[in-house]
Design a protein around this motif. Structure first.
Motif, PDB file in Angstrom:
ATOM      1  N   UNK A 196       0.833  -1.199   0.000  1.00 25.68           N
ATOM      2  CA  UNK A 196       0.000   0.000   0.000  1.00 25.68           C
ATOM      3  C   UNK A 196       0.870   1.253   0.000  1.00 25.68           C
ATOM      4  N   UNK A 197       1.929   1.232   0.798  1.00 21.59           N
ATOM      5  CA  UNK A 197       2.840   2.381   0.857  1.00 21.59           C
ATOM      6  C   UNK A 197       3.484   2.598  -0.504  1.00 21.59           C
ATOM      7  N   UNK A 198       3.842   1.476  -1.168  1.00 19.70           N
ATOM      8  CA  UNK A 198       4.474   1.596  -2.478  1.00 19.70           C
ATOM      9  C   UNK A 198       3.505   2.187  -3.494  1.00 19.70           C
ATOM     10  N   UNK A 199       2.256   1.706  -3.409  1.00 20.31           N
ATOM     11  CA  UNK A 199       1.243   2.223  -4.326  1.00 20.31           C
ATOM     12  C   UNK A 199       1.082   3.727  -4.122  1.00 20.31           C
ATOM     13  N   UNK A 200       1.168   4.148  -2.864  1.00 19.42           N
ATOM     14  CA  UNK A 200       1.063   5.577  -2.555  1.00 19.42           C
ATOM     15  C   UNK A 200       2.300   6.361  -2.968  1.00 19.42           C
ATOM     16  N   UNK A 201       3.270   5.658  -3.526  1.00 21.33           N
ATOM     17  CA  UNK A 201       4.436   6.365  -4.057  1.00 21.33           C
ATOM     18  C   UNK A 201       5.603   6.467  -3.095  1.00 21.33           C
ATOM     19  N   UNK A 202       5.533   5.788  -1.942  1.00 29.31           N
ATOM     20  CA  UNK A 202       6.663   5.842  -1.010  1.00 29.31           C
ATOM     21  C   UNK A 202       7.778   4.945  -1.530  1.00 29.31           C
ATOM     22  N   UNK A 203       9.001   5.401  -1.422  1.00 24.83           N
ATOM     23  CA  UNK A 203      10.147   4.583  -1.818  1.00 24.83           C
ATOM     24  C   UNK A 203      10.378   3.496  -0.792  1.00 24.83           C
ATOM     25  N   UNK A 204      11.305   2.584  -1.104  1.00 24.82           N
ATOM     26  CA  UNK A 204      11.558   1.453  -0.212  1.00 24.82           C
ATOM     27  C   UNK A 204      12.043   1.914   1.166  1.00 24.82           C
ATOM     28  N   UNK A 205      12.930   2.919   1.159  1.00 20.10           N
ATOM     29  CA  UNK A 205      13.482   3.360   2.447  1.00 20.10           C
ATOM     30  C   UNK A 205      12.449   4.138   3.243  1.00 20.10           C
ATOM     31  N   UNK A 206      11.659   4.913   2.508  1.00 18.31           N
ATOM     32  CA  UNK A 206      10.632   5.680   3.189  1.00 18.31           C
ATOM     33  C   UNK A 206       9.619   4.732   3.839  1.00 18.31           C
TER      34      UNK A 206
ATOM     35  N   UNK B  11       6.637 -11.549 -18.119  1.00 19.78           N
ATOM     36  CA  UNK B  11       8.083 -11.701 -17.979  1.00 19.78           C
ATOM     37  C   UNK B  11       8.769 -10.388 -17.653  1.00 19.78           C
ATOM     38  N   UNK B  12       8.312  -9.339 -18.346  1.00 23.08           N
ATOM     39  CA  UNK B  12       8.980  -8.059 -18.167  1.00 23.08           C
ATOM     40  C   UNK B  12       8.801  -7.550 -16.743  1.00 23.08           C
ATOM     41  N   UNK B  13       7.563  -7.623 -16.284  1.00 22.48           N
ATOM     42  CA  UNK B  13       7.255  -7.154 -14.945  1.00 22.48           C
ATOM     43  C   UNK B  13       8.053  -7.961 -13.916  1.00 22.48           C
ATOM     44  N   UNK B  14       8.108  -9.292 -14.140  1.00 20.45           N
ATOM     45  CA  UNK B  14       8.794 -10.141 -13.178  1.00 20.45           C
ATOM     46  C   UNK B  14      10.276  -9.768 -13.105  1.00 20.45           C
ATOM     47  N   UNK B  15      10.807  -9.503 -14.271  1.00 21.86           N
ATOM     48  CA  UNK B  15      12.214  -9.162 -14.331  1.00 21.86           C
ATOM     49  C   UNK B  15      12.495  -7.893 -13.513  1.00 21.86           C
ATOM     50  N   UNK B  16      11.647  -6.894 -13.708  1.00 20.22           N
ATOM     51  CA  UNK B  16      11.922  -5.637 -13.017  1.00 20.22           C
ATOM     52  C   UNK B  16      11.675  -5.792 -11.518  1.00 20.22           C
ATOM     53  N   UNK B  17      10.636  -6.576 -11.143  1.00 23.76           N
ATOM     54  CA  UNK B  17      10.385  -6.802  -9.723  1.00 23.76           C
ATOM     55  C   UNK B  17      11.572  -7.490  -9.087  1.00 23.76           C
ATOM     56  N   UNK B  18      12.091  -8.504  -9.785  1.00 21.78           N
ATOM     57  CA  UNK B  18      13.162  -9.269  -9.178  1.00 21.78           C
ATOM     58  C   UNK B  18      14.438  -8.437  -9.087  1.00 21.78           C
ATOM     59  N   UNK B  19      14.662  -7.568 -10.064  1.00 19.02           N
ATOM     60  CA  UNK B  19      15.834  -6.692  -9.977  1.00 19.02           C
ATOM     61  C   UNK B  19      15.701  -5.758  -8.783  1.00 19.02           C
ATOM     62  N   UNK B  20      14.483  -5.255  -8.597  1.00 17.32           N
ATOM     63  CA  UNK B  20      14.205  -4.368  -7.481  1.00 17.32           C
ATOM     64  C   UNK B  20      14.397  -5.089  -6.145  1.00 17.32           C
ATOM     65  N   UNK B  21      13.868  -6.317  -6.092  1.00 17.08           N
ATOM     66  CA  UNK B  21      14.002  -7.120  -4.885  1.00 17.08           C
ATOM     67  C   UNK B  21      15.477  -7.377  -4.565  1.00 17.08           C
ATOM     68  N   UNK B  22      16.243  -7.682  -5.621  1.00 16.24           N
ATOM     69  CA  UNK B  22      17.677  -7.915  -5.434  1.00 16.24           C
ATOM     70  C   UNK B  22      18.368  -6.687  -4.901  1.00 16.24           C
TER      71      UNK B  22
END
Lengths: 308, 308
Positions: A196-206, B11-22
């Motif tokens: 929900x926070x991400x959807x609201x535009x908060x970054x990971x650290x925020x 595939x594209x979405x998964x790729x970007x999510x996983x890069x973000x997660x990493x």
């Protein structure tokens, strides 16, 4: 054990009924159990009592034939306190300060690292997560003293031995703290809330700072308390790393006095014994206050790892 | 290892999510990982490296492969030390667990103000540095300062000398139990409080006595917490150092420098400057601890361990 209808009807009234009824059998045997508890408490408190009584005595009172568990006629707390803080150019105050410095820097640092890592392990599916977590669990089982000798040699080569960093840096390692934070963060911070926070535009650290941190507070206080206590109480590491007695924490300092006093024998080290006894008492007061003051936090927190 | 365990996305979405997660996963875990590598992995590797060499005044440093280990495992000082810590653990751990479990069970039954107060007092020794704890008991045992001679004297009996060679085992046993039983009690108490009370009610309706509830419900339900305690106690006891080191001076002659493997490693490294052999002993001890704990956890895994 069969389940009776009383429990399955989960209404408030039924539950209250259960509470009422389970209290009654509890009353039986309460007095003998309280006596047992009282005796146990005496056992756990005797050393404290001895310390409080004997730190009031002069050297003569300490070595005279008076009772070891009761005050002498002459209560000399003030005199001993003056001796304690003036002996060796006031080195004791310095030791207390060092202990506080190592405990705060080491303990806070270890906690910060543990909170970040525990949260990372709990909330991100990054590459290598399972493997690193398995390694982390293995590391909980590595005895820390086994690391002291190689760390000493490495630090000696880097010119770090006999500095405050030689005590603080190794203290930052707290794999068990990471484990506790991970266990706690997994349940305490719902993924939906972060999404929900991400959807609201908060970054990971925020979202970490504003959403996760407040939810993690009980575990943070516990890990902090455990790390601070562990580094305040640490003996082996500073004993190994430090040779300048002005850098000693109070544990190593009192150990040194004790060893000196023992070498001189009871006769030669008489004045030293009274300040060792009072010094021991003074050194435990900050932690006792911390534990009493933070009771409501650690009481639940200490059990985090064991309920799973 | 790939980390994409989510439901199939494009595939594209998964790729970007996983890069973000990493990216963010490693950013959170990274600071701890650096300390982990520098303060745990590196020293272990370095200890292993050091242990493969021998240093002598004439020949300089030479590579001996497992020569030091062959020496350690035929060195009576090391082997006796290992034997001591193992026998000590075998007596200490069941005793400690029994004491802390008994107290936790009593506290779970009586809920008076007195019980709450005694819970805090019994926990208190945990806040005391082991150095000070050992010193306090050392004073209580001592025939100069302690009350034992006085107490036994009133019955016309000879006081036992817990600092003598014969009784030092029990002297240390008492100190360690005193120091840690309260902490373990808090963990067990929290686990007991976490049990659903309707279970007791159900058992009682089935005619179970208080004792049966304790044995059939309470103790099995806190088994994971008991296991956690056992593992911590084992890791702590096998690296026994602080208490015997502190009592060494007070108990003249009862505690040799090779009393425990850790004391022996300390003596080798810091009194004799034989870092290679000291590192060998540390590494061997660390390996013994790690393997013991790992086998133990593996054997008890089915019963629900924190590490499974």
């Amino acid at each position: 054990m069969s389940v009776t209808p009383v429990e399955v009807t989960g209404t408030k009234a039924a539950r209250r009924n259960v509470v009422e009824r389970r209290r009654r059998p509890r009353e039986r045997g309460r007095i003998p159990l309280s006596i047992v508890l009282g005796l146990l408490m005496v056992y756990f408190l005797v050393p404290f009592w001895w310390l409080i009584v004997n730190s009031s005595k002069t050297a003569a009172g300490l070595f005279g034939g008076d009772s070891a568990l009761w005050f002498a006629d002459d209560i000399n707390y003030w005199g001993n306190l003056v001796d304690l803080f003036t002996y060796g150019g006031g080195i004791y105050a310095r030791w207390l300060g060092n202990s506080a410095l190592y405990a705060i820097l080491g303990g806070v640092g270890a906690t910060v690292l543990a909170v970040l890592a525990g949260y990372g392990f709990a909330k991100y599916q990054f590459a290598g997560r399972r493997l690193s977590f398995a390694i982390l669990l293995g590391a909980v089982m590595v005895p820390t003293t086994a690391l002291a000798i190689p760390t000493f040699v490495l630090f000696a080569q880097a010119g770090l031995t006999n500095t405050i960093w030689a005590v603080i840096i190794p203290t930052l390692l707290n794999p068990f703290g990471v484990y506790l934070m991970n266990v706690y963060a997994r349940d305490a911070v719902p993924d939906e809330l972060l999404d929900a926070a991400r959807v609201d535009g908060a970054g990971e650290f925020r979202s970490f700072f504003t959403v996760a941190l407040p939810l993690l507070r009980p575990a943070i206080v516990t890990v902090l308390l455990l790390s601070v206590v562990a580094s305040w109480n640490n003996y082996f590491l500073p004993l190994v790393m430090l040779s300048d007695n002005r850098l000693f924490p109070v544990t190593v300092g009192i150990g040194l006095w004790q060893s000196t006093a023992s070498t001189y024998g009871a006769a030669g080290g008489q004045t030293l014994w009274s300040i060792i006894i009072l010094g021991s008492l003074v050194s435990v007061i900050p932690l006792i206050i911390a534990f009493l003051g933070l009771q409501k936090y650690w009481r639940g927190g200490l059990a985090i790892g064991s309920l799973k | 290892m790939t980390a994409t365990t989510e439901a199939p996305l494009s595939t594209k979405r998964r790729k970007s999510t996983s890069a973000r997660q990493n990216l963010f996963g490693w950013m959170f875990v990274g600071p701890f990982a650096i300390i982990f590598l520098a303060m745990l992995v590196l020293p272990i590797g370095y200890a292993l490296y050091l242990s493969l060499f021998q240093k002598s005044l004439i020949g300089g440093t030479r590579f001996v492969l497992f020569g030091n280990y062959v020496k350690a495992f035929s060195d009576p000082s090391f082997l006796d030390g290992v034997w001591f810590v193992i026998t000590f653990s075998l007596v200490l751990i069941p005793l400690q667990m029994a004491v802390s479990l008994a107290i936790a069970l009593i506290l779970d039954i009586i809920v008076t103000r007195f019980a709450r107060f005694s819970r805090l007092m019994i926990f208190m020794p945990y806040a005391i540095p082991t150095v000070i704890g050992a010193l306090m008991w050392g004073f209580l045992y001592s025939d100069t300062f302690g009350p034992l001679a006085e107490l036994f004297g009133t019955f016309g009996a000879q006081a036992p000398d817990f600092l003598s060679r014969n009784l030092i085992f029990y002297g240390l046993l008492n100190i360690v139990t005193w120091q840690w039983a309260g902490y373990y009690m808090i963990i067990l108490y929290a686990a007991l409080q976490g049990i659903d009370p309707t279970l007791y009610e159900a058992a009682r309706i089935d005619g179970a006595s208080q004792w049966q509830i304790v044995w059939r419900i309470k103790i099995p339900m806190v088994a994971p917490a008991l296991l956690l305690i056992l593992v911590f106690a084992l890791i702590g006891t096998l690296q026994f150092f602080n208490e015997p080191k502190i009592l060494q001076d007070l108990a003249a002659g009862s505690i040799p420098n090779d009393f425990t493997p850790n004391m022996y490693a300390y003596q080798q490294a810091f009194s004799l400057a034989n870092y290679n052999y000291g590192a060998t002993i540390s590494f061997a001890l660390g390996a013994v601890v790690f393997i013991c704990v790992y086998i133990f956890l593996f054997a008890t895994r089915k019963r629900g361990s924190i590490f499974s």
